[in-house]
Design a protein around this motif. Structure first.
Motif, PDB file in Angstrom:
ATOM      1  N   PHE A 295       1.157  -1.427  -0.031  1.00  0.00           N
ATOM      2  CA  PHE A 295       0.243  -0.060  -0.434  1.00  0.00           C
ATOM      3  C   PHE A 295       1.099   1.332  -0.015  1.00  0.00           C
ATOM      4  O   PHE A 295       0.956   2.218  -0.025  1.00  0.00           O
ATOM      5  CB  PHE A 295      -1.408   0.056   0.577  1.00  0.00           C
ATOM      6  N   ASP A 317      -1.791   4.229  -0.550  1.00  0.00           N
ATOM      7  CA  ASP A 317      -3.108   3.664  -1.286  1.00  0.00           C
ATOM      8  C   ASP A 317      -4.628   3.899  -0.144  1.00  0.00           C
ATOM      9  O   ASP A 317      -4.742   2.990   0.665  1.00  0.00           O
ATOM     10  CB  ASP A 317      -2.976   2.780  -1.887  1.00  0.00           C
ATOM     11  N   ALA A 320      -7.566   1.799  -0.525  1.00  0.00           N
ATOM     12  CA  ALA A 320      -7.519   0.205  -0.740  1.00  0.00           C
ATOM     13  C   ALA A 320      -7.597  -0.208   1.315  1.00  0.00           C
ATOM     14  O   ALA A 320      -8.151  -0.929   1.014  1.00  0.00           O
ATOM     15  CB  ALA A 320      -6.049   0.212  -1.149  1.00  0.00           C
ATOM     16  N   ASN A 372      -2.318  11.135  -2.620  1.00  0.00           N
ATOM     17  CA  ASN A 372      -1.838  10.005  -1.662  1.00  0.00           C
ATOM     18  C   ASN A 372      -0.394  10.112  -1.707  1.00  0.00           C
ATOM     19  O   ASN A 372       0.393   9.322  -0.460  1.00  0.00           O
ATOM     20  CB  ASN A 372      -1.386   8.635  -3.120  1.00  0.00           C
TER      21      ASN A 372
END
Length: 400
Positions: A295, A317, A320, A372
């Motif tokens: 991630f 992420d 996610a 991000n």
């Protein structure tokens, strides 16, 4: 990795590193005859130019001041166009606004988050660009060779915003050498590679630019007798220069730095390679510690780049892992780990968004990066066990 004990002190994303030698050098100046407009400034400028391998260096009040007088020295004025990348501090864009010029943007490269030469050329094909401000984001050098090629093709000037990149290299050329550019600018804010508290520097290899920089730093004033216009006021009847005389030939600013700051800068500059080595070692630990986390995306570095690692920025992420960035940052803060988002895309700032009618997704790479990114602690003096604590803590939080 074994569980690490929470550090007693808060770990910011970056900070200054000062020692007794720095304090000694500043104290010497405080006890001397000059605390500003004295010899330490020229000494700092000469040492800095020698380090980055440029012909000239001009110290000034801040990194923003450096950008401002850099643009002015290149003749940027009302109606002209400057272009930079959206992922930068606002000063890289504001320097055009100070002079009545227009600010345009070109999207960043997905890998290093510096201005993308292909995106830049798309704009160059439709707009007359006078100055390109190339930001070496996080200390990673942009593709200067390609941008210099575009300069020759489309006829513009290049300013390197090197505020993150002192101590870095591009193709074995030191950042600040101006090998591929007209001017490079630096900041000495406490979070930068070296500090003078506040302060900045401009480097160039052009004598005419250098002379203009000196004037614009100090109210547009000069005392070069060869360039005096009011001859009757400048010289006595015997042809000697009147000792008090000076001329203001242009509109400039009070962007001077002090000898106090210059003394600190000289002391810090002696340690820059040591600082970069420490930052690089921390980055290597982070690279190793996060590489197995699916991630987290770690920075990629090309072999032709010597990264200065002003920042260590990871991409997470968040969708996610079903956690917001603010949630992660707040949890890390409670655990004595400071983080920061660097930067909010400049085109989304209300001033630019309204003035130029930008829309979201105008620069998708920049916005994807912003959504991000998270800069985590990296600074000289950070201990190995502190780095490992940051790694373990983030890996524990960034997971399903």
């Amino acid at each position: 990795m074994k569980n690490k004990i929470k550090p007693k002190h808060f770990l910011p994303y970056s900070r200054q590193n000062l020692d007794n030698r720095d304090i000694y050098e500043v104290t010497k100046v405080l006890k001397s005859d000059f605390i500003t407009q004295g010899p330490k400034i020229l000494e700092f400028e000469k040492n800095f130019a020698n380090y980055v391998k440029s012909k000239y260096a001009v110290a000034c009040a801040t990194g923003t001041a450096a950008l401002h007088i850099a643009c002015q020295s290149l003749g940027l004025s009302k109606g002209d166009n400057l272009i930079t990348s959206p992922i930068t501090f606002v000063a890289s864009a504001n320097c055009a606004q100070f002079l009545g010029a227009n600010t345009l943007f070109a999207d960043v490269n997905k890998e290093n988050f510096c201005i993308c030469p292909n995106a830049l050329e798309k704009v160059l094909k439709t707009e007359k660009i006078d100055v390109v401000v190339v930001v070496h984001m996080a200390g990673y050098a942009a593709d200067l060779k390609k941008i210099n090629f575009l300069k020759k093709k489309y006829d513009f000037k290049i300013i390197e915003d090197a505020c993150h990149a002192l101590g870095g290299k591009y193709k074995d050329k030191k950042i600040g050498s101006c090998f591929y550019s007209d001017i490079s600018t630096f900041s000495f804010h406490p979070v930068k590679p070296i500090t003078t508290g506040e302060g900045g520097m401009v480097t160039t290899n052009d004598i005419n630019i250098y002379k203009r920089l000196l004037k614009f730093r100090t109210h547009g004033i000069h005392n070069n007798s060869k360039d005096f216009l009011n001859k009757d006021m400048a010289f006595d009847k015997k042809g000697n220069v009147n000792m008090w005389y000076y001329e203001m030939s242009d509109l400039g600013y009070n962007y001077r730095i002090t000898d106090i700051q210059a003394a600190l800068g000289n002391s810090q500059l002696r340690k820059i390679d040591k600082f970069i080595k420490q930052r690089t070692n921390i980055a290597k630990l982070y690279d190793s510690g996060f590489k197995k986390n699916n991630f987290i995306k770690i920075p990629k570095v090309s072999p032709m780049i010597k990264h200065a690692y002003h920042l260590y920025t990871i991409l997470i992420d968040f969708k996610a892992i079903k956690k917001s960035r603010n949630e992660i940052m707040l949890q890390l803060k409670k655990l004595n780990i400071g983080t920061q988002v660097l930067y909010i895309p400049v085109h989304l700032q209300p001033y630019y968004f309204k003035k130029y009618n930008f829309k979201k997704r105008n620069f998708p790479n920049s916005e994807d990066y912003y959504n991000n990114c998270l800069s985590i602690p990296i600074f000289p003096g950070m201990k190995k066990n502190e780095v490992k604590y940051v790694i373990e803590t983030i890996n524990n939080l960034v997971r399903l």
